[in-house]
Design a protein around this motif. Sequence first.
Motif, mmCIF file in Angstrom:
data_model
loop_
_atom_site.group_PDB
_atom_site.id
_atom_site.type_symbol
_atom_site.label_atom_id
_atom_site.label_comp_id
_atom_site.label_asym_id
_atom_site.label_seq_id
_atom_site.Cartn_x
_atom_site.Cartn_y
_atom_site.Cartn_z
ATOM 1 N N GLU A 152 0.789 -1.188 0.019
ATOM 2 C CA GLU A 152 0.175 0.103 -0.214
ATOM 3 C C GLU A 152 0.925 1.336 0.004
ATOM 4 N N LEU A 153 2.015 1.132 0.746
ATOM 5 C CA LEU A 153 2.688 2.453 0.966
ATOM 6 C C LEU A 153 3.676 2.553 -0.364
ATOM 7 N N LEU A 154 3.706 1.645 -1.097
ATOM 8 C CA LEU A 154 4.405 1.603 -2.523
ATOM 9 C C LEU A 154 3.676 2.285 -3.604
ATOM 10 N N GLU A 155 2.203 1.746 -3.298
ATOM 11 C CA GLU A 155 1.378 2.372 -4.450
ATOM 12 C C GLU A 155 0.960 3.771 -4.330
ATOM 13 N N ALA A 156 0.862 4.061 -2.756
ATOM 14 C CA ALA A 156 0.182 5.502 -2.475
ATOM 15 C C ALA A 156 1.126 6.415 -2.134
ATOM 16 N N THR A 157 2.297 6.170 -1.626
ATOM 17 C CA THR A 157 3.257 7.436 -1.269
ATOM 18 C C THR A 157 4.583 7.457 -1.966
ATOM 19 N N ASP A 158 5.322 8.453 -1.552
ATOM 20 C CA ASP A 158 6.545 8.702 -2.381
ATOM 21 C C ASP A 158 7.749 8.249 -1.276
ATOM 22 N N LEU A 159 7.349 7.397 -0.324
ATOM 23 C CA LEU A 159 8.429 7.099 0.799
ATOM 24 C C LEU A 159 9.372 6.255 0.030
ATOM 25 N N SER A 160 10.846 6.298 0.320
ATOM 26 C CA SER A 160 11.818 5.693 -0.217
ATOM 27 C C SER A 160 11.671 3.949 0.150
ATOM 28 N N ILE A 161 12.412 3.145 -0.391
ATOM 29 C CA ILE A 161 12.410 1.809 0.003
ATOM 30 C C ILE A 161 12.705 1.642 1.371
ATOM 31 N N GLN A 162 13.946 2.389 1.827
ATOM 32 C CA GLN A 162 14.238 2.352 3.288
ATOM 33 C C GLN A 162 13.272 2.786 4.129
ATOM 34 N N GLN A 163 12.628 3.721 3.923
ATOM 35 C CA GLN A 163 11.704 4.314 4.799
ATOM 36 C C GLN A 163 10.482 3.288 5.146
ATOM 37 N N ILE A 164 10.141 2.623 3.931
ATOM 38 C CA ILE A 164 9.012 1.724 3.868
ATOM 39 C C ILE A 164 9.529 0.684 4.761
ATOM 40 N N THR A 165 10.834 0.352 4.502
ATOM 41 C CA THR A 165 11.357 -0.954 5.365
ATOM 42 C C THR A 165 11.086 -0.600 6.835
ATOM 43 N N HIS A 166 11.340 0.376 7.400
ATOM 44 C CA HIS A 166 11.269 0.884 8.785
ATOM 45 C C HIS A 166 9.805 0.956 9.297
#
Length: 320
Positions: free
Chosen positions: A264-278
């Motif tokens: 969901e975060l990958l689809e809907a946000t601009d967060l980096s992969i590292q931020q999503i990992t956290h």
Amino acid sequence: MALVLDGVSAFALGGIGWVFADRTRLGLSPFDFRVCAEVPGMLQTDLGLPLRVTHGLAELAEADLIVVLPGDASIPRLSPAVAAALRAAHRREAIIVALCGGAYLLASAGLLDGRRATTHWSLVDDFATRFPEVSVEARALYVDEGRLITGAGGVAGIDLCLHLLRREHGAAVANAIGREMVAAPHREGDHAQYHDRPVPAGDDASLTSVIDWLRANLDQPISIADLAARALMSERTFIRRFKAVTGATPYSWLSAQRLHRAAELLEATDLSIQQITHHVGYNTVAVFRQQFTKRHGISPRAYRQKFPREPRLNMAGKRR
């Protein structure tokens, strides 16, 4: 495209039709949902209701998705015409789904040889005997083998289709449709088809707050001991109750929730992969990438490219 036999389940056909109904009013792209039969004309559902089918097997030649629904015979026979149509669809890489006894048609056509599959729990022993080349997942709600997906039928057919929507169109689409249907937006395919004994309501309620807390704290380090303490249970009792309620072990359920949230975060946000990992509780990007790829079949970066959303949202919900 739904391929139906005489005596088709009215519930199955209605459920599939509801999943793929026109929801342009919700801002979703429409699906071109049609029903076909080997011989167009009047059929009957399992409720005795007449069903007029205007499309024949020729329609399968253009369908991106084919859902094979069983008829009144629990073990349907595969005709040469249907076999040829299904094999041709498979060769051109259409996605073919079979529910309940519909799995017999795919297996009889040789499409499931060397693959995993499931069917309704009452048929699995017979299915396994008839098709020893198929690895039968006896208790699974559905089994995803890429372009071939089999399901247990009944309510599991809706679970399967919502899973397919999530896989092909992303979590936002699956969640929106599940919400309108008042259905769980996602149940894992390895959930048990049924439980021999109902879970007492009190036990279910005692886990609700723990499950809600888990969903809200996916970024936190979590242990079985901590969860059991929150539920006021021993660890052994907690694991047993949790599996009875959710159909999965705590760690398996938690892993699925983290990876769904990551999607969901990958689809809907601009967060980096590292931020999503956290945000989803993984210690390293390498481990997150490995687990995400294992579950979704593609890397996090490729997943984001598959489901572009413009404009994206940051975590504060502001459009960029």
